[in-house]
Design an enzyme around this catalytic site. Structure first.
Site, PDB file in Angstrom:
ATOM      1  CG  ASP A  35      -2.007  -1.022   1.129  1.00  0.00           C
ATOM      2  OD1 ASP A  35      -2.790  -1.145   2.068  1.00  0.00           O
ATOM      3  OD2 ASP A  35      -2.067  -1.708   0.083  1.00  0.00           O
ATOM      4  CE1 TYR A  38      -3.842   3.359  -4.372  1.00  0.00           C
ATOM      5  CE2 TYR A  38      -3.318   2.108  -6.353  1.00  0.00           C
ATOM      6  CZ  TYR A  38      -4.168   2.932  -5.659  1.00  0.00           C
ATOM      7  OH  TYR A  38      -5.333   3.341  -6.237  1.00  0.00           O
ATOM      8  CG  ASP A  39      -0.949   5.017   0.245  1.00  0.00           C
ATOM      9  OD1 ASP A  39      -1.958   4.806  -0.453  1.00  0.00           O
ATOM     10  OD2 ASP A  39      -0.872   4.704   1.460  1.00  0.00           O
ATOM     11  CB  SER A  84     -12.642   7.276  -0.197  1.00  0.00           C
ATOM     12  OG  SER A  84     -11.366   6.877   0.171  1.00  0.00           O
ATOM     13  CG  LEU A  85     -11.893   7.970   5.590  1.00  0.00           C
ATOM     14  CD1 LEU A  85     -11.288   7.081   6.664  1.00  0.00           C
ATOM     15  CD2 LEU A  85     -12.631   9.138   6.213  1.00  0.00           C
ATOM     16  CD  GLU A 116     -14.146   5.084  14.183  1.00  0.00           C
ATOM     17  OE1 GLU A 116     -14.751   4.041  14.439  1.00  0.00           O
ATOM     18  OE2 GLU A 116     -14.682   6.090  13.706  1.00  0.00           O
ATOM     19  CE  LYS A 118      -8.073   4.375   6.178  1.00  0.00           C
ATOM     20  NZ  LYS A 118      -7.851   3.169   5.409  1.00  0.00           N
ATOM     21  NE  ARG A 139     -15.477   3.117  -0.660  1.00  0.00           N
ATOM     22  CZ  ARG A 139     -14.196   3.265  -0.962  1.00  0.00           C
ATOM     23  NH1 ARG A 139     -13.360   2.272  -0.740  1.00  0.00           N
ATOM     24  NH2 ARG A 139     -13.763   4.380  -1.465  1.00  0.00           N
ATOM     25  CD  GLU A 176     -12.293  -1.629   6.730  1.00  0.00           C
ATOM     26  OE1 GLU A 176     -13.254  -0.890   6.406  1.00  0.00           O
ATOM     27  OE2 GLU A 176     -11.228  -1.661   6.102  1.00  0.00           O
ATOM     28  CE1 TYR A 228     -16.757   2.955   7.681  1.00  0.00           C
ATOM     29  CE2 TYR A 228     -15.267   1.194   8.307  1.00  0.00           C
ATOM     30  CZ  TYR A 228     -15.945   1.891   7.338  1.00  0.00           C
ATOM     31  OH  TYR A 228     -15.808   1.537   6.035  1.00  0.00           O
ATOM     32  CE  LYS A 293     -15.293   7.910  10.759  1.00  0.00           C
ATOM     33  NZ  LYS A 293     -15.783   6.600  11.155  1.00  0.00           N
ATOM     34  CE  LYS A 317      -2.765   4.941   4.867  1.00  0.00           C
ATOM     35  NZ  LYS A 317      -3.689   4.282   3.981  1.00  0.00           N
ATOM     36  CB  CYS A 411      21.253 -32.153   8.330  1.00  0.00           C
ATOM     37  SG  CYS A 411      21.409 -30.891   9.617  1.00  0.00           S
ATOM     38  CB  CYS A 429      18.115 -32.708  10.414  1.00  0.00           C
ATOM     39  SG  CYS A 429      19.511 -33.555  11.174  1.00  0.00           S
ATOM     40  CB  CYS A 435      21.648 -32.668  14.283  1.00  0.00           C
ATOM     41  SG  CYS A 435      21.671 -31.097  13.401  1.00  0.00           S
TER      42      CYS A 435
END
Ligand code: IVH
Length: 671
Positions: A35, A38-39, A84-85, A116, A118, A139, A176, A228, A293, A317, A411, A429, A435
């Site tokens: 993520d 991506y962000d 979305s947020l 709260e 995420k 969603r 969620e 939420y 919020k 985040k 081994c 092994c 061993c």
């Protein structure tokens, strides 16, 4: 304003890439990059579009969120779009958000926010009509989602009918769906053992489970939900505040985060953020930030929303739990039970505040399934106290110079042959305590805090002691003297004395710790405790058979088999004897004296219909020291047979076990 060609090109490239990853993430549930990566792409594109607003097009990924429903589920049009947020990535972003809110509201008052976690799962809209769950939808793209009602109905934290009677006729709750970490790890472990595909992270596992076409499969998955927010509600909002409305949900049996709080202003938000960041690792679910919020619903309405996100909410985040790095090599480690575990050596990478240089690859099958090769660019995940894992390969970054990994056939530590159990993905092994690797691990386990708790006997010290052949079993530890220990690397007279002292102290232990310390396969602390309680001493346990072992709570056929195998090895019994000779001792969990407990060492089996309850008789027998087993074996001393006794009686007669009727039983009890 003229836009440089370079910018045109980069923007086109970014959109293409983001679209591709959106598809992977939203449609296929198979993200190719973390993520955080991506962000970064998204933020870069947003920066360009802010700088050159003429570049914004309706189809830009910044103007829409997510993908289209797959075939197989009905489409659901959300009556109230699922927004979305916006994200804040720093405390400054957070303060900036609070400033914007107050500017818009033209106030200098302190704003109250609900705060709260995420959750890192999937958004869901659940519709209740007259208190009954009638529809659950994902969603999707925010306007239309997929009908996953049957699947959501299988989630135990989602009520099928609301409690009480003061709920509105129509109530849509949003929240969620996620998979707790412990459930995720257990599910993946089972899949690994069975040679099946594993999920990359709890979010993917939750997504995959929720979008199962067969809800019976979903029902076996450990999914959970926190609410939420809200969709459509008949007769308006549930209260004048977000927090009040959320608490109403609880009274109807809906789940909200226990971390939900009302905080004051940006300062309160930042404090909350820091507090949750500290607690993040200890939660049983992944969170990727916190959400704030505006608590007052009138103010929320006044603020309204922009295209895809409300102006009254923001997500701050946390650092990502997944990062990209390079897999430099694959080493093979040998564990306490001989299991060979491939370990990835990584180019050091900081994952959520910790530098990671190694990650487990679990076993050979897992490497094949994920097609992981030396030299690959890989995604690493670190969450909670679980060992960092290689989640997947970033295929489009694979070079020509990658190398396939082969598991060794001997081994790597002692050269013994390796064996693969038929029904296991694990290669072991065969060297046993020959061993050195297994020896070291066995001794480390023996000394661990939850076992004999030998203070000062760290891993490095055990390695040295074994490598110098000063010890080869746990019992050898008690033969060490100050002089020998003082001569080791990084040891002096004082620390050697301390260690010898700690060894002396560790001798006073409990039977359950002792059993745990032996490192019998699959015997963890809980099982050790159950065994100690049930058998009371080690001699009885040593001679127990698999049938009687399964009488012990927590012990199934496989564990029973491991225990019997362990005590069948002469060398194990020898080490136990040496430990006891060295002075290792414990108080028996049930102190017995001959006179009070005449049936110590006797095993009794009950069968048929008796005049009193079995439980009652069992307790009386146990009070006299007898063990009450569930099945007859050569180790059974008495079979108490009531009316209509069946196969147990036949077996007892065949084995020559003494059979008692109720009169005989009463005689036994009157001893
Ligand atoms: S509120 C109008 N609260 O984050 C506000 N979302 O980036 C809508 N999420 O799609 C969302 N925990 O899947 C909200 N406590 C929380 C959340 C949360 C996780 C997810 C949700 C949403 C995404 C937005």
């Amino acid at each position: 304003m003229t836009i440089p060609q370079k910018v045109h090109d980069r923007v086109a490239e970014l959109r293409e890439e983001i679209d591709y990853h959106n598809y992977q993430y939203y449609v296929l549930d198979h993200p190719q990059i973390p993520d955080s990566e991506y962000d970064k792409l998204m933020r870069e594109l947003q920066r360009f579009e802010r700088e050159y607003p003429d570049l914004v097009t309706p189809e830009s990924p910044t103007q829409r969120v997510g993908g289209k429903p797959l075939d197989g589920f009905d489409e659901v049009t959300h009556r109230v779009p699922m927004l979305s947020l916006d994200n804040a990535f720093s405390e400054e972003d957070m303060q900036e958000f609070d400033r914007r809110v107050r500017d818009r509201l033209k106030t200098t008052d302190t704003i109250q926010y609900t705060a709260e976690p995420k959750l890192d799962g999937l958004a869901i809209n659940i519709r209740y009509e007259k208190g009954v769950l009638v529809q659950a939808a994902t969603r999707g793209d925010g306007a239309t989602g997929e009908d996953v009602t049957q699947n959501v109905r299988t989630i135990s934290s989602v009520p099928l009918r609301l409690l009480g009677d003061d709920y509105p006729d129509v109530l849509e709750v949003r929240g969620e769906i996620y998979m707790p970490r412990a459930g995720f790890e257990a599910m993946n472990e089972r899949a690994r053992q069975a040679g099946e595909k594993t999920f990359a992270n709890p979010r993917n596992a939750a997504a995959g489970s929720l979008r199962q076409l067969d809800s019976k499969i979903t029902a076996t998955r450990p999914l959970a939900m926190f609410c939420y927010g809200f969709g459509e509600i008949s007769n308006g909002p549930l209260g004048d505040k977000q927090s009040v409305s959320m608490n109403k949900l609880t009274s109807w049996g809906l789940r909200i985060s226990p971390e939900l709080q009302v905080v004051e202003g940006a300062e309160g938000c930042i404090e909350y953020y820091r507090r949750m960041a500290d607690r993040r690792e200890s939660l049983d679910y992944d969170i990727d930030g916190v959400v704030f919020k505006v608590d007052n619903l009138d103010l929320q309405n006044e603020l309204g929303f922009v295209s895809r996100a409300p102006r009254w909410a923001i997500a701050q985040k946390f650092p990502a739990q997944e990062e990209i790095t390079k897999l430099l090599a694959i080493d093979v480690q040998v564990g306490r039970t001989g299991a060979l575990t491939p370990v990835a050596r990584l180019e050091p990478v900081n994952v959520a505040g910790v530098t990671v240089t190694n990650a487990t690859l679990h076993n050979e099958d897992e490497i094949r399934r994920k097609d992981i090769r030396i030299g690959d660019t890989v995604i690493i995940r670190r969450a909670g106290d679980v060992i960092p894992q290689v989640v997947q390969v970033v295929l489009n970054k694979r070079g020509d110079d990658v190398e396939k990994f082969e598991m060794p056939t001997a081994c790597p530590v002692c050269g013994s042959d390796v064996i693969r159990d038929e029904d296991e993905a694990v290669i072991r092994c065969s060297g046993g305590l020959y061993c050195p690797a297994q020896r070291k691990e066995a001794i480390k386990h023996f000394a661990a805090r939850r076992a004999l708790d030998i203070e000062g006997l760290g891993d490095k010290l055990v390695d040295q002691l074994v490598e110098r052949e000063l010890i080869s079993t746990p019992a050898d530890l008690f033969r060490l003297d100050v002089e020998t220990v003082a001569g080791l690397e990084r040891m002096g007279q004082k620390s050697a004395e301390n260690l010898i002292d700690a060894l002396k102290q560790s001798k006073k232990t409990t039977l359950s710790r002792f059993l745990f310390s032996l490192g019998i396969r699959e015997v963890g602390e809980a099982t050790a405790q159950a065994l100690a309680l049930y058998y009371g001493d080690i001699q009885t346990l040593e001679s127990a058979d698999t049938e009687s072992l399964q009488e012990v709570p927590d012990v199934g056929p496989i564990v029973a088999e491991h225990i019997v195998t362990f005590f069948n090895q002469g060398h194990n019994l020898e080490v136990i004897r040496q430990l006891i000779d060295a002075g290792v001792e414990w108080e028996s969990p049930k102190p017995k004296t001959e006179g009070e407990q005449p049936l110590v060492g006797k095993t009794v089996v009950l069968t048929g219909t008796l005049s009193r309850s079995r439980q009652e008789i069992k307790e009386e027998l146990q009070a006299l020291g007898a063990k009450v087993a569930g099945s007859v074996s050569s180790k059974t001393d008495f079979l108490v047979a009531g009316a209509d006794a069946g196969s147990k009686l036949t077996k007892a007669e065949k084995l020559g076990v003494e059979v008692l009727d109720e009169a005989g039983l009463n005689e036994l009890l009157s001893q």
